[in-house]
Design an enzyme around this catalytic site. Structure first.
Site, mmCIF file in Angstrom:
data_model
loop_
_atom_site.group_PDB
_atom_site.id
_atom_site.type_symbol
_atom_site.label_atom_id
_atom_site.label_comp_id
_atom_site.label_asym_id
_atom_site.label_seq_id
_atom_site.Cartn_x
_atom_site.Cartn_y
_atom_site.Cartn_z
ATOM 1 C CG ASP A 1 -1.897 1.199 1.175
ATOM 2 O OD1 ASP A 1 -1.668 2.126 0.364
ATOM 3 O OD2 ASP A 1 -2.876 1.206 1.948
ATOM 4 C CG HIS B 1 -0.179 5.483 4.702
ATOM 5 N ND1 HIS B 1 -1.079 5.742 5.710
ATOM 6 C CD2 HIS B 1 -0.911 4.955 3.677
ATOM 7 C CE1 HIS B 1 -2.294 5.377 5.315
ATOM 8 N NE2 HIS B 1 -2.227 4.890 4.082
ATOM 9 C CB ILE C 1 -1.946 8.968 9.378
ATOM 10 C CG1 ILE C 1 -2.632 8.636 8.034
ATOM 11 C CG2 ILE C 1 -2.176 10.416 9.760
ATOM 12 C CD1 ILE C 1 -4.163 8.712 8.108
ATOM 13 N N GLY D 1 -4.487 2.157 8.114
ATOM 14 C CA GLY D 1 -5.494 1.548 8.985
ATOM 15 C C GLY D 1 -5.264 0.051 9.129
#
Ligand SMILES: CCCCCCC[C@@H](O)CC(=O)SCCNC(=O)CCNC(=O)[C@H](O)C(C)(C)COP(=O)(O)OP(=O)(O)OC[C@H]1O[C@@H](n2cnc3c(N)ncnc32)[C@H](O)[C@@H]1OP(=O)(O)O
Length: 310
Positions: free
Chosen positions: A209, A214, A229, A232
């Protein structure tokens, strides 16, 4: 954008959209890299309950695979989202909202997976659109069904397209919208604390990903965050590892299904506290970020059987 006053958006072509079948091929190295990305062996390097995810232990022929590794099978679909007919959204504002996983047999240590993806839901939330995608994965060689992933993507700024006063909402089968149990008021059965590393997202992204949310500070800022961040699904991987460790005595094959809703972002380097409650063969869990004392993920895990340790 779909919505934002765009009354031209017709949801019907989106919900009947057919994604092409896709293949996902992986080796033991991919499974091991994933396990490291979700924190395996980071706390206790000699923890033999986790070494099996990254190393052939005791002369075993194959490494073991975490059930959440199956979430990677669906990554190929992300590049096809912008081709959904009529659905316009700003990819920088996309957030992962929910994930539901069913595991039908233990994941092989390597293999070629055939994925069949379809739209499972589309919901106009006014300020956002929630898009649900379901991916059923099969072992290519045997044709056996291996797992199912259903994810909800929260597209900020892309809602408000409903033509009637009732907000548009379509769900095929059992949607995982609104199926979350309440967090019990009682003390958790067990609590597990673990630090993520400052480079956690940079390590996790190597599993496939590569969303710059990120890794790229400027992109993260445009998306509304002070810095990149955590994925998830990385947080979910930490939570499920905690459950395997604390409730399943390290047996990852006890996991039957996993459900999670991402409540708030996590910054790499923050400490995750996973609280767990046991209700029959269901584990209800909630993950909090210690530094901000905020819940960031909650959901449940259904087990194939009750742990003999309980
Ligand atoms: C195909 C492969 C694709 C791969 C995709 C993954 C790509 C990844 O790289 C991306 C990521 O990992 S992003 C990181 C992980 N996710 C997050 O950090 C999001 C955390 N959650 C939030 O910020 C808020 O809950 C937020 C912003 C999501 C919602 O907060 P609010 O705007 O305050 O929402 P609220 O007013 O409470 O509710 C509005 C309606 O939306 C529903 N809803 C709320 N949270 C949801 C969520 N997490 N998932 C799904 N639906 C959600 C509410 O139920 C509400 O609907 P209704 O009014 O009908 O009740």
């Amino acid at each position: 954008m779909a919505g934002s006053g765009n009354s031209e958006f017709d949801p019907e072509p989106v919900i009947s959209h057919k994604f092409p079948e896709s293949l996902y091929t992986y080796t033991e190295r991919d499974a091991a890299l994933y396990a490291l990305g979700v924190g395996a062996c980071a706390k206790d390097a000699i923890d033999d309950k986790e070494l099996k995810y990254v190393y052939h232990q005791d002369g075993q022929e194959f490494i073991q695979v975490l059930p959440t590794f199956s979430t990677l099978f669906s990554l190929g679909v992300s590049s096809q989202l912008e081709q959904l007919p009529g659905l316009q959204f700003d990819p920088r504002l996309l957030l992962h909202g929910q994930q539901y996983i069913e595991i039908y047999k233990p994941l092989p240590s390597h293999g070629c997976i055939l994925n069949k993806a379809s739209i499972a839901g589309l919901h106009d939330k006014g300020k956002a659109t929630v898009l649900e995608i379901e991916i059923v994965s099969y072992e290519k060689e045997s044709g056996e069904r291996l797992c199912m992933n259903r994810l909800a993507i929260y597209l900020r700024g892309a809602g408000g397209f409903s033509k009637s006063s009732q907000p548009y909402s379509y769900s095929r089968n059992r949607s995982n919208q609104s199926t979350f149990p309440k967090i019990p008021k009682s003390q958790p059965f067990v609590v597990y604390e673990e630090c993520t590393h400052a480079s956690q997202a940079l390590l996790y992204r190597l599993s496939g990903d590569y969303n710059p949310l990120h890794s790229d500070p400027m992109f993260a800022e445009i998306a509304g965050f002070s810095r990149p961040i955590l994925h998830g699904l990385c947080t979910l991987g930490f939570a499920v590892r905690a459950i395997i460790k604390c409730i399943c005595r390290g047996d990852q094959n006890m996991i039957k299904s996993i459900s999670g809703r991402f409540l708030l972002h996590v910054y790499p380097g923050e400490t995750l506290i996973t609280e767990m409650w046991v209700a029959g063969s269901r584990v209800i869990y909630q993950v909090k970020v210690k530094e901000r004392n905020r819940a960031v993920l909650s959901g449940f895990v259904d087990l194939n059987r009750l742990s003999s340790s309980l």
